[in-house]
Design a protein around this motif. Structure first.
Motif, mmCIF file in Angstrom:
data_model
loop_
_atom_site.group_PDB
_atom_site.id
_atom_site.type_symbol
_atom_site.label_atom_id
_atom_site.label_comp_id
_atom_site.label_asym_id
_atom_site.label_seq_id
_atom_site.Cartn_x
_atom_site.Cartn_y
_atom_site.Cartn_z
ATOM 1 N N UNK A 1 0.556 -1.135 0.229
ATOM 2 C CA UNK A 1 0.557 -0.441 0.142
ATOM 3 C C UNK A 1 0.987 0.939 -0.056
ATOM 4 N N UNK A 2 1.249 2.256 -1.233
ATOM 5 C CA UNK A 2 1.561 3.638 -1.272
ATOM 6 C C UNK A 2 1.622 4.116 -0.188
ATOM 7 N N UNK A 3 2.763 5.155 0.930
ATOM 8 C CA UNK A 3 1.982 6.029 1.342
ATOM 9 C C UNK A 3 2.061 7.219 1.152
ATOM 10 N N UNK A 4 0.653 7.291 0.390
ATOM 11 C CA UNK A 4 -0.242 8.571 0.465
ATOM 12 C C UNK A 4 0.804 10.225 0.250
ATOM 13 N N UNK A 5 0.999 10.092 1.619
ATOM 14 C CA UNK A 5 1.342 11.085 1.771
ATOM 15 C C UNK A 5 2.791 11.554 2.027
ATOM 16 N N UNK A 6 3.568 10.249 1.106
ATOM 17 C CA UNK A 6 5.302 10.745 0.776
ATOM 18 C C UNK A 6 4.991 11.559 -0.691
ATOM 19 N N UNK B 1 2.541 12.361 -1.391
ATOM 20 C CA UNK B 1 1.766 13.746 -2.760
ATOM 21 C C UNK B 1 2.961 14.751 -1.899
ATOM 22 N N UNK B 2 4.010 14.760 -1.515
ATOM 23 C CA UNK B 2 5.184 15.920 -0.574
ATOM 24 C C UNK B 2 5.469 15.479 -1.957
ATOM 25 N N UNK C 1 3.552 17.274 -4.453
ATOM 26 C CA UNK C 1 3.032 18.642 -4.763
ATOM 27 C C UNK C 1 1.689 18.258 -5.393
ATOM 28 N N UNK D 1 -2.062 16.052 -4.061
ATOM 29 C CA UNK D 1 -2.933 15.311 -2.913
ATOM 30 C C UNK D 1 -4.259 14.413 -2.667
ATOM 31 N N UNK D 2 -4.292 15.200 -4.206
ATOM 32 C CA UNK D 2 -6.001 14.216 -5.184
ATOM 33 C C UNK D 2 -7.223 14.620 -4.097
#
Lengths: 331, 331
Positions: free
Chosen positions: A47-52, A54-55, A58, A60-61
DNA sequence: GTGAAAGCGCTAACAT
DNA sequence: ATGTTAGCGCTTTCAC
């Protein structure tokens, strides 16, 4: 600890970027390696770390929606449209309730921005001009004057109010009171304007005493109803700025012993519910609110991917409907 | 580009960590420097990048809520409670609509997890046991058997169903039909059990033909109503598993020309609306759903900050209410 | 009391 | 076709 891209890379003795490329379908990777990577991804249920992500990217969807009240069906249906569109486009929805409190609305705005949302859907009449990056805001309210600082998706309120008024006139009503929102925003002004112009077109002058200050809340709307009742000669009909106004005004009339529509006809905007406690379905102008939500989300998403030119701002008016209930009678 | 901590640090000729410490009130910083930093933070209207912060601190202060339908007032009030608590605690709310679709629910679950939410509030009856890190899930459904794998906040459904049944018996009803949810979850079982045990306690045997399979949807519930009508001799009352069931069943009766409650009494759980299109307010067991939402959010937040022991899991039953409407008549 | 350095998990230039 | 490297913006040891 959750599995990361690096874990997968190590397990296979390849680099993290290779794994990333496979997962995102970018760059060129040999079919064999591709398969091996995908196998592990599957195996460990990566499961990807969407937070990382996004960072780094740039983006976030994610779309933020700030609503006055999550139990007012009008806003719920707006949300439904937003959510449905977001689901289709792989976006997430952040929701905040502000109860028409400008301060709280502002806090949510800042919070959502800090969370780097793709865009914000604003349903209130708050002044959007204070925000620098307006391209990430879409309003669900009509804006007509030069002050317009953001895209909007809504209806044309003036003709809508005119249609509603015309309908009452057709039924024989001549003495019609109007309960406004108690605000000075464009939508409120347009609706009132539509009412007045329609009356005027029929040679009817509306005296100032027939315009009542309503409120965004039930209590204030109830008070407006009280003032109509205490004002002496009753009108035969009341047009209310929105559903909350209509509920409050109706309650005032009922509490005073009047029946709807026998003693007083009541019409409004957006009475999007399953009827009130007394079985009244309001005759009203119904905005296609779910569709407005979908369109607003769509606009935000397209803007964020550069599919829309900076100017002109989008001003999208959707068709509205006159819905017949049992709150209005023929004179 | 938005202002970062480093921008502020550079502007002042100090290090990023110093700025970070000031902003978060950590470490020890001299009062003078502190003031200077805060002044710049104010001046440039610094907005932290919560995404970056989350990546570093491994905490997003976000709760995910997956609802079947954001326009069903029962779920809206749940959401209201969740949102209110989250607002107080500086948490954000991510919302997803799954329409009782298990696949979609699962997708939202994974998505929210990828976004590193602090916790997920589950309102469906889906099997939670497949999730490894269950401590981040709280169910708003009672769970009683050994299968219980997560905290829950709900009501005790069996006594609630018993109370509702008892009320109908007190009014003279003896031939009562029951429309279940069409599911085999604990809540459904408990409610049915309560109904049956109460009937039995009064020496009344409920024949299998009096138990009807409802559905989570309006259509299916309508069909259940049809089957009751077509089944021959009508019961005098129907108890429905929830509000959707009640609406569907009622519509079937009305479409067939029956009046409520004159021809048939209908009672249910959670008819949390402003009455239906016909002015019916349902006599029902009302869960304190807003409070359940608040408690669920609170639980998640406390778990995430280690304020709760791993075991035992929290099982919190809140008091319910018997609400009297106009959908039931005395025989 | 302050700063340097490392790193959260990921992606994207830029080698090779 | 694959790997190396750097860095998104932030926090957090650990030095000094």
């Amino acid at each position: 600890m959750k599995t990361t891209i690096r874990d997968i890379a190590n397990q296979l003795g390849v680099s993290a970027s290779t794994v990333s490329k496979v997962i995102n379908g970018k760059g060129s990777i040999s079919p064999e390696l591709r398969q091996k990577v995908l196998a592990v991804v599957e195996e460990v249920n990566y499961q990807p770390n969407l937070n990382a992500k996004s960072l780094r990217t740039r983006t976030t969807n994610t779309i933020g929606v700030i609503l006055p009240d999550v139990t007012n069906l009008y806003y719920c249906y707006l949300m439904k449209g937003v959510e449905a569109k977001c689901q289709e486009e792989n976006f997430s929805v952040l929701v905040g309730a502000c109860n028409h409190n400008t301060q709280r609305e502002r806090e949510y705005f800042d919070l959502f921005r800090s969370k780097n949302v793709t865009g914000i859907i604003s349903v209130t009449i708050g002044d959007l001009s204070r925000f620098s990056d307006v391209s990430m805001v879409v309003s669900t309210n009509e804006q007509v004057d030069g002050e317009c600082r953001s895209d909007w998706v809504s209806i044309h309120n003036e003709p809508a109010a005119r249609d509603l008024t015309q309908y009452l006139l057709n039924l024989g009503h001549r003495d019609i009171a109007y309960v406004n929102s108690g605000q000075q925003d464009t939508v409120s002004n347009q609706r009132l304007k539509g009412f007045l112009s329609c009356m005027e077109a029929h040679g009817l002058t509306v005296p100032p005493e027939r315009i009542f200050d309503g409120s965004l809340f039930l209590d204030g709307s109830y008070q407006a109803g009280r003032r109509i009742i205490l004002g002496g000669k009753l009108p035969t009909a009341v047009i209310c700025h929105n559903n909350t106004n209509a509920y409050g005004v109706s309650k005032a009339f009922r509490d005073a012993g009047y029946r709807i529509p026998d003693d007083i006809s009541i019409a409004c905007f957006d009475a999007i519910n399953q009827g009130d406690l007394y079985g009244t379905q309001y005759t009203c102008i119904m905005q296609p609110v779910e569709e407005i939500g979908r369109e607003a989300a769509s606009l935000l998403i397209r803007r964020s991917t550069g599919q829309l030119p900076e100017t002109p701002l989008i001003q999208k008016a959707l068709p509205y409907e006159l819905v017949f209930g049992n709150s209005v009678r023929k004179l």
